[in-house]
Scaffold this motif. Structure first.
Motif, PDB file in Angstrom:
ATOM      1  N   GLU A   1     -16.234 -22.356  10.397  1.00 34.91           N
ATOM      2  CA  GLU A   1     -16.879 -22.241   9.210  1.00 34.91           C
ATOM      3  C   GLU A   1     -15.926 -21.004   8.113  1.00 34.91           C
ATOM      4  O   GLU A   1     -15.692 -21.466   6.972  1.00 34.91           O
ATOM      5  CB  GLU A   1     -18.183 -21.795   9.189  1.00 34.91           C
ATOM      6  N   GLU A   2     -15.644 -19.973   9.026  1.00 31.33           N
ATOM      7  CA  GLU A   2     -14.640 -19.035   8.498  1.00 31.33           C
ATOM      8  C   GLU A   2     -13.535 -19.497   7.758  1.00 31.33           C
ATOM      9  O   GLU A   2     -13.182 -19.017   6.781  1.00 31.33           O
ATOM     10  CB  GLU A   2     -14.775 -17.813   9.283  1.00 31.33           C
TER      11      GLU A   2
ATOM     12  N   GLY B   1     -12.812 -22.683   7.289  1.00 30.29           N
ATOM     13  CA  GLY B   1     -13.423 -23.487   5.774  1.00 30.29           C
ATOM     14  C   GLY B   1     -13.556 -22.612   4.756  1.00 30.29           C
ATOM     15  O   GLY B   1     -12.983 -22.911   3.637  1.00 30.29           O
ATOM     16  N   TRP B   2     -14.165 -21.303   4.733  1.00 24.32           N
ATOM     17  CA  TRP B   2     -14.374 -20.664   3.566  1.00 24.32           C
ATOM     18  C   TRP B   2     -13.073 -20.184   3.219  1.00 24.32           C
ATOM     19  O   TRP B   2     -12.538 -20.024   2.106  1.00 24.32           O
ATOM     20  CB  TRP B   2     -15.084 -19.153   4.233  1.00 24.32           C
TER      21      TRP B   2
ATOM     22  N   ASP C   1     -11.544 -22.851   1.087  1.00 26.34           N
ATOM     23  CA  ASP C   1     -12.220 -22.583  -0.256  1.00 26.34           C
ATOM     24  C   ASP C   1     -11.550 -21.885  -1.077  1.00 26.34           C
ATOM     25  O   ASP C   1     -11.341 -22.042  -2.249  1.00 26.34           O
ATOM     26  CB  ASP C   1     -13.677 -22.402  -0.044  1.00 26.34           C
ATOM     27  N   LEU C   2     -11.465 -20.691  -0.630  1.00 26.08           N
ATOM     28  CA  LEU C   2     -10.900 -19.524  -1.177  1.00 26.08           C
ATOM     29  C   LEU C   2      -9.293 -19.764  -1.949  1.00 26.08           C
ATOM     30  O   LEU C   2      -8.968 -19.333  -3.194  1.00 26.08           O
ATOM     31  CB  LEU C   2     -10.785 -18.406  -0.700  1.00 26.08           C
TER      32      LEU C   2
ATOM     33  N   GLU D   1      -8.699 -21.391  -5.161  1.00 24.29           N
ATOM     34  CA  GLU D   1      -8.711 -20.455  -6.647  1.00 24.29           C
ATOM     35  C   GLU D   1      -7.282 -20.234  -6.924  1.00 24.29           C
ATOM     36  O   GLU D   1      -6.241 -20.201  -6.201  1.00 24.29           O
ATOM     37  CB  GLU D   1      -9.343 -19.316  -6.144  1.00 24.29           C
TER      38      GLU D   1
END
Lengths: 569, 144
Positions: free
Chosen positions: A355-356, A358-359, A362-363, A366
């Motif tokens: 998940e991290e 994945g995070w 996600d970032l 940006e």
């Protein structure tokens, strides 16, 4: 594995050797003992019989010879008694008497002669021209002067031919005269030569000095052999029997009897092997019987013991296998528990890691990061974290399915159909690995209660393992099903390279694998083991290096009525 | 409302679309792994889902008393109370709130029991974020 075989065969040999000894003692020894005793008895009685027979023979001939000599002496004595010195001194009269004797006895009497007290022959009748021969120095004449009757030893005499003399001394008015007759040597010799038995039996006569009185049929050296001993013995027995070893003619049997009041010795001689040929034959036959019997017994014992040893060894092997199985079950339970615990605990950290990652992904979406020159590398690394996380997930899932009861629906499964289904599934891979899959499925097998997916997993796993093993060289896989009491037995046999015994022991252990790192998790067979145990069944393996491997699973027909709990946890 | 449904029925709907178009969802996440809760709060926020984390069943009950949620995600394996018990309490408190269960592999029995107790669905850990979001969307849509 080879070591094991060697050890096994030496164990087998030791077992057989130990037992063969016992068999020898308890079966062959009595055979030898009984045969030996019988032979000994037979030998004793046979020897006795032969001795008695030869004794009788020699005794009879001794009597024959003695009576022959006495008869001849008697004839001469009779002539000397009834006719006077003057009458016999007439050569014509003497010739007449010789003819009479020759008519009566054949050519036994060669000649007749009358000798006066000075040893001068006064009259002679016979084929030789002996005329007034002087015998004063002849042994027989000297003897005759001392004794009334003489039968001389064989000698050559004046005529140069072997002969002997029968003489009778008479006295007329104090004047001594002697009537002598020559006995034909050939006629006398025949008497002795006729004693023939077997191939090597013959007889001859020796005088006191050991000179031949008859011509022996075979070479005999009087100095060798027991002749002198026989001559010198002063036994009271009529017949002497001696056996003696002699370097020339081997073991001989000698039978002797004194003739002519102890002057001559009649010797009968025969090779012991010839005399006792019946015994020798019997001995040979019994030795052959003993040898054949022993060989037969030992061979039979060898075969029997070999079978027995195999059975024992098999039983021993099964016992050992069972022990191993028990140890294994215990070990697997502990390992399984540990593994499942670890698997469960690892799930959460892995989930967080993924998940991290994945995070971060996600970032990276940006704007500010999109410009970064390493963006592609970031993405690749994150993807890798994700992939490896999934791999962890797969491993933990497998571990847990080994250790825990998965929620598979229990249904009726027709095992043969399942196998055919799986063969179809594996056909493509088998073709690629050059492996042929054959099956012998017993018809009419009852349905079993189990989870379709689980059984499929077990069978697929075993077939895949076999295919992996034979990937390089190709081969065959044979799948067999049969009903055994309340179990269905499924055998999956390959003719691949086999499994080393050290690996065989650990084969059901979780994480045990011989495949290269990353190729196998070492959980496949552990899972199979877990599934089979949950079903109330069993899984076992046999393997021989270079021959192949057999996996055998036993599935109970009755639905496994165990606790609805997990096997281990 | 219609708009949202349209978007959601489109297969393979992109992340950005969900982010932009969907109404903000209030989600209660009950999991005793704080690390997991933390990252989920951040990731869900990016997808227009506001997550409130509860690290235990007790905490979850306390939070539920004060706040309303569109849906809840419940980890069945927790230290203090059995996940199923938490589910039962939740269902009593807010029967209309869909609850999605997270289970460890091999504990499908518990998950089934949860479904019988009124849970919306279950997911096996570890799971895809996308799958979780899709399931949440499905639950919320059904409720609304």
């Amino acid at each position: 594995m080879y070591n094991g075989e060697k050890r096994r065969s030496s164990y087998l040999m030791l077992f057989i050797k130990n037992r063969i000894g016992t068999v020898l003692i308890f079966s062959v020894m009595p055979l030898i003992l009984v045969s030996g005793i019988i032979l000994y008895q037979f030998k004793a009685s046979h020897y006795e019989k032969i001795h008695a027979h030869l004794g009788t023979l020699v005794k009879k001939h001794k009597q024959n010879i003695d009576s022959f000599l006495n008869e001849k002496l008697g004839d001469i004595h009779f002539i000397a008694e009834i006719y006077s010195f003057h009458e016999l001194g007439n050569e014509t009269f003497l010739k007449e008497k010789l003819e009479t004797l020759q008519q009566a006895y054949g050519p036994v009497f060669v000649d007749l002669g009358v000798v006066n007290s000075h040893g001068v022959q006064v009259a002679y009748a016979g084929p030789f021209k002996l005329g007034k021969a002087v015998y004063s120095d002849a042994d027989w004449f000297k003897e005759a002067m001392k004794r009334e009757y003489v039968i001389s030893d064989v000698f050559l005499g004046l005529r140069g031919l072997p002969h002997f003399i029968v003489a009778v001394r008479k006295s007329v008015n104090g004047d001594q005269w002697v009537l002598r007759a020559t006995i034909d040597f050939a006629a006398f010799n025949d008497l002795v030569e006729n004693i023939r038995i077997g191939e090597t039996g013959f007889a001859f006569i020796l005088n006191k000095e050991g000179d031949f009185q008859t011509k022996p049929l075979m070479d005999v050296i009087p100095e060798k052999g027991p002749y002198m001993d026989l001559l010198e013995s002063d036994t009271k027995e009529e017949v002497q029997i001696v056996e003696k070893e002699d370097e020339l003619s081997g073991n001989n049997i000698y039978v002797s009897a004194f003739l002519k009041n102890g002057d001559w010795l009649l010797v009968y001689q025969q090779k012991a092997s010839d005399a006792f040929s019946a015994f020798t034959k019997a001995l040979r036959v019994s030795v052959i019987i003993i040898i054949l019997g022993s060989i037969g017994t030992i061979a039979l014992a060898f075969v029997r013991f070999k079978n027995m040893a195999h059975h024992m060894e098999k039983a021993e092997h099964e016992r050992r296998l069972m022990n191993e199985q028990i140890i294994e079950t215990g070990k697997l339970a502990v390992v399984g528990e540990l593994a499942a615990g670890v698997a469960h605990e690892i799930n959460n950290p892995v989930a967080i890691m993924v998940e991290e990652a994945g995070w971060i992904e996600d970032l990276l979406e940006e704007e500010e990061f999109k410009e970064s020159e390493n963006i592609a590398e970031f993405r690749r690394a994150l993807k890798q974290i994700n992939t490896q996380g999934k791999r962890c997930k797969e491993i933990t899932q497998k571990l847990l399915s080994f250790a825990r009861k998965t929620d598979s629906k229990i249904q009726e499964v027709q095992i043969n159909e399942l196998i055919e289904e799986i063969i179809t599934l594996s056909a493509q891979r088998a073709k690629f690995s050059n492996v042929t899959i054959g099956c012998q499925l017993q018809d009419g097998l009852p349905v079993i209660q189990g989870a379709h997916t689980e059984l499929q997993q077990v069978l697929l796993n075993l077939i895949n393992n076999a295919l992996d093993a034979m990937e390089k060289g190709g081969g065959t896989i044979d799948i067999k099903t049969r009903l055994n009491k309340d179990h269905i037995v499924v055998e999956i046999a390959d003719n691949g390279p086999g499994i080393a015994s050290a690996n065989l022991k650990r084969i059901f252990e979780p994480f045990f694998t011989t495949k290269p790192v990353g190729k196998g998790t070492g959980l496949g067979l552990s899972i199979c083991y877990g599934i089979m145990k949950r079903l109330g069944g069993d899984i076992e393996v046999q393997s021989v290096i270079d021959k192949g491997t057999i996996f055998r699973i036993n599935i109970p027909l009755k639905k496994y009525i165990g606790e609805k709990q997990d096997l281990i946890m | 409302m219609n708009k949202k449904q349209n978007i959601l029925t489109v297969k393979d709907a992109g992340k950005s679309e969900i982010e932009n178009e969907q109404e903000r969802i209030e989600l209660l996440l009950v999991d005793d792994e704080s690390g997991f809760v933390d990252v989920m709060i951040k990731r869900m926020a990016k997808r227009n889902i506001h997550v409130t984390g509860a690290l235990s069943g007790t905490e979850a009950v306390q939070i539920l008393r004060k706040n309303d949620f569109d849906a809840a995600v419940l980890d069945l394996k927790m230290e203090d109370i059995n996940g199923i018990e938490v589910l039962k309490i939740m269902k009593k408190m807010v029967p209309m709130m869909p609850v999605i269960m997270l289970t460890g592999h091999g504990s499908e029995d518990a998950a089934k029991e949860g479904l019988e107790c009124g849970a919306f669905d279950y997911l096996t850990k570890p799971y895809d974020l996308e799958t979780l979001i899709k399931t949440i969307m499905k639950a919320v849509r059904q409720r609304r």
